[in-house]
Motif scaffolding. Structure first.
Motif, PDB file in Angstrom:
ATOM      1  N   CYS A   1       0.906  -1.009   0.120  1.00 33.35           N
ATOM      2  CA  CYS A   1       0.001   0.126   0.005  1.00 33.35           C
ATOM      3  C   CYS A   1       0.752   1.353  -0.083  1.00 33.35           C
ATOM      4  O   CYS A   1       1.896   1.223   0.735  1.00 33.35           O
ATOM      5  CB  CYS A   1      -0.924   0.117   1.200  1.00 33.35           C
ATOM      6  N   THR A   2       0.610   2.105  -0.798  1.00 32.10           N
ATOM      7  CA  THR A   2       1.246   3.393  -0.863  1.00 32.10           C
ATOM      8  C   THR A   2       0.909   4.185   0.219  1.00 32.10           C
ATOM      9  O   THR A   2       1.847   5.189   0.324  1.00 32.10           O
ATOM     10  CB  THR A   2       0.900   4.257  -2.265  1.00 32.10           C
ATOM     11  N   HIS A   3       0.036   4.072   1.285  1.00 28.08           N
ATOM     12  CA  HIS A   3      -0.344   4.926   2.464  1.00 28.08           C
ATOM     13  C   HIS A   3       0.773   4.695   3.299  1.00 28.08           C
ATOM     14  O   HIS A   3       1.799   5.393   3.772  1.00 28.08           O
ATOM     15  CB  HIS A   3      -1.662   4.776   2.891  1.00 28.08           C
ATOM     16  N   ALA A   4       0.771   3.391   3.843  1.00 25.65           N
ATOM     17  CA  ALA A   4       1.787   3.248   5.162  1.00 25.65           C
ATOM     18  C   ALA A   4       2.425   1.945   4.975  1.00 25.65           C
ATOM     19  O   ALA A   4       3.069   1.215   5.875  1.00 25.65           O
ATOM     20  CB  ALA A   4       0.686   3.059   6.376  1.00 25.65           C
ATOM     21  N   GLN A   5       2.569   1.312   3.627  1.00 23.90           N
ATOM     22  CA  GLN A   5       3.413   0.287   3.270  1.00 23.90           C
ATOM     23  C   GLN A   5       2.944  -1.040   3.641  1.00 23.90           C
ATOM     24  O   GLN A   5       3.656  -2.081   4.006  1.00 23.90           O
ATOM     25  CB  GLN A   5       5.153   0.313   3.496  1.00 23.90           C
ATOM     26  N   CYS A   6       1.871  -1.189   4.196  1.00 24.55           N
ATOM     27  CA  CYS A   6       1.243  -2.446   4.646  1.00 24.55           C
ATOM     28  C   CYS A   6       0.960  -3.454   3.288  1.00 24.55           C
ATOM     29  O   CYS A   6       0.751  -2.714   2.305  1.00 24.55           O
ATOM     30  CB  CYS A   6      -0.285  -2.252   5.325  1.00 24.55           C
TER      31      CYS A   6
ATOM     32  N   VAL B   1      -6.603   5.013  -6.805  1.00 27.15           N
ATOM     33  CA  VAL B   1      -7.415   5.274  -5.169  1.00 27.15           C
ATOM     34  C   VAL B   1      -8.507   5.153  -5.402  1.00 27.15           C
ATOM     35  O   VAL B   1      -9.274   6.271  -6.009  1.00 27.15           O
ATOM     36  CB  VAL B   1      -6.450   6.295  -4.421  1.00 27.15           C
ATOM     37  N   GLU B   2      -9.297   4.394  -5.046  1.00 24.70           N
ATOM     38  CA  GLU B   2     -10.785   4.489  -5.046  1.00 24.70           C
ATOM     39  C   GLU B   2     -11.307   4.875  -3.492  1.00 24.70           C
ATOM     40  O   GLU B   2     -12.300   5.676  -3.580  1.00 24.70           O
ATOM     41  CB  GLU B   2     -11.388   3.141  -5.025  1.00 24.70           C
ATOM     42  N   ALA B   3     -10.458   4.677  -2.497  1.00 22.92           N
ATOM     43  CA  ALA B   3     -10.840   5.343  -0.993  1.00 22.92           C
ATOM     44  C   ALA B   3      -9.617   5.102  -0.325  1.00 22.92           C
ATOM     45  O   ALA B   3      -8.782   4.311  -0.307  1.00 22.92           O
ATOM     46  CB  ALA B   3     -11.716   4.294  -0.447  1.00 22.92           C
ATOM     47  N   GLY B   4      -9.305   6.483   0.242  1.00 18.84           N
ATOM     48  CA  GLY B   4      -8.121   6.844   0.991  1.00 18.84           C
ATOM     49  C   GLY B   4      -8.074   6.113   2.410  1.00 18.84           C
ATOM     50  O   GLY B   4      -9.124   5.438   2.889  1.00 18.84           O
ATOM     51  N   PRO B   5      -7.152   6.281   3.174  1.00 20.66           N
ATOM     52  CA  PRO B   5      -6.321   7.564   3.264  1.00 20.66           C
ATOM     53  C   PRO B   5      -5.029   7.493   2.192  1.00 20.66           C
ATOM     54  O   PRO B   5      -4.361   8.626   1.839  1.00 20.66           O
ATOM     55  CB  PRO B   5      -5.514   7.590   4.405  1.00 20.66           C
ATOM     56  N   ALA B   6      -4.794   6.494   1.513  1.00 19.46           N
ATOM     57  CA  ALA B   6      -3.752   6.600   0.243  1.00 19.46           C
ATOM     58  C   ALA B   6      -4.249   7.454  -0.755  1.00 19.46           C
ATOM     59  O   ALA B   6      -5.138   7.811  -0.996  1.00 19.46           O
ATOM     60  CB  ALA B   6      -3.509   4.987  -0.415  1.00 19.46           C
ATOM     61  N   THR B   7      -3.084   8.092  -1.285  1.00 18.37           N
ATOM     62  CA  THR B   7      -3.302   9.130  -2.241  1.00 18.37           C
ATOM     63  C   THR B   7      -2.591   8.915  -3.750  1.00 18.37           C
ATOM     64  O   THR B   7      -2.943   9.520  -4.646  1.00 18.37           O
ATOM     65  CB  THR B   7      -2.555  10.423  -1.705  1.00 18.37           C
ATOM     66  N   ARG B   8      -1.784   7.589  -3.673  1.00 14.89           N
ATOM     67  CA  ARG B   8      -1.078   7.376  -4.942  1.00 14.89           C
ATOM     68  C   ARG B   8      -1.581   6.049  -5.318  1.00 14.89           C
ATOM     69  O   ARG B   8      -1.994   5.167  -4.374  1.00 14.89           O
ATOM     70  CB  ARG B   8       0.317   7.434  -4.804  1.00 14.89           C
ATOM     71  N   PRO B   9      -1.684   5.730  -6.582  1.00 20.15           N
ATOM     72  CA  PRO B   9      -2.065   4.335  -7.029  1.00 20.15           C
ATOM     73  C   PRO B   9      -0.979   3.324  -6.687  1.00 20.15           C
ATOM     74  O   PRO B   9       0.288   3.588  -6.493  1.00 20.15           O
ATOM     75  CB  PRO B   9      -2.340   4.440  -8.378  1.00 20.15           C
ATOM     76  N   LEU B  10      -1.198   1.937  -6.608  1.00 20.04           N
ATOM     77  CA  LEU B  10      -0.330   1.101  -6.542  1.00 20.04           C
ATOM     78  C   LEU B  10       0.591   1.024  -7.545  1.00 20.04           C
ATOM     79  O   LEU B  10      -0.019   1.243  -8.722  1.00 20.04           O
ATOM     80  CB  LEU B  10      -1.057  -0.334  -6.306  1.00 20.04           C
TER      81      LEU B  10
END
Length: 151
Positions: free
Chosen positions: A96-101, A127-136
């Motif tokens: 995941c581009t948010h917190a690397q999970c 991104v369809e739903a955050g908190p991520a802001t960048r695509p995979l």
């Protein structure tokens, strides 16, 4: 004393800007894609496949193992393979581009991260739903003879 403070603050700001620039990324680490991280036409020979990939790459799955309208997460390889439409295979990083999970599941047309609820499209990893802001980031695969191979 004020001039000295300005010098220190200016140097600190310049260093921070250099650090942010050095850590930023406009796409995946392989350098493919445009500034948004979306694979460009030259990055893929056909949907979800690599133009330069060797047919001898590591086999991830049989094409029949990836559900149409869904996908499968390969945790050990940190990759997710989707089949948005019949015969169209895509691969993305499972980090995941948010917190690397690691994303954990693919359902209802999205790739889902269990940590904070980010959801990504199975078609382009947007991104369809955050908190991520960048695509995979996209991963390179080849599809041949009923097999999906990494690389």
């Amino acid at each position: 004393m004020n001039a000295r403070r300005r010098t220190v603050l200016t140097a600190g700001a310049a260093g921070a800007a250099a650090l942010v620039t050095g850590c930023g990324s406009s796409g995946d680490e392989s350098g493919g894609g445009d500034a948004s991280g979306t694979p460009t036409a030259s990055d893929t020979a056909s949907p979800g496949t690599s133009p330069n990939a060797s047919p001898g790459g590591e086999e991830l799955a049989a094409t029949s193992d990836i559900p149409v309208g869904g996908g499968t997460v390969f945790k050990e390889r940190k990759v997710v393979v989707t089949q948005p439409e019949e015969g169209e295979f895509k691969a993305f990083s499972a980090v995941c581009t948010h917190a690397q999970c690691l994303v954990s599941a693919v359902s209802d047309g999205t790739i889902n991260c269990p940590c904070h609820g980010s959801k990504f499209s199975i078609t382009d990893a947007a991104v369809e739903a955050g908190p991520a802001t960048r695509p995979l980031p996209a991963e390179q695969i080849t599809v041949s003879g009923g097999a999906i191979r990494l690389g």
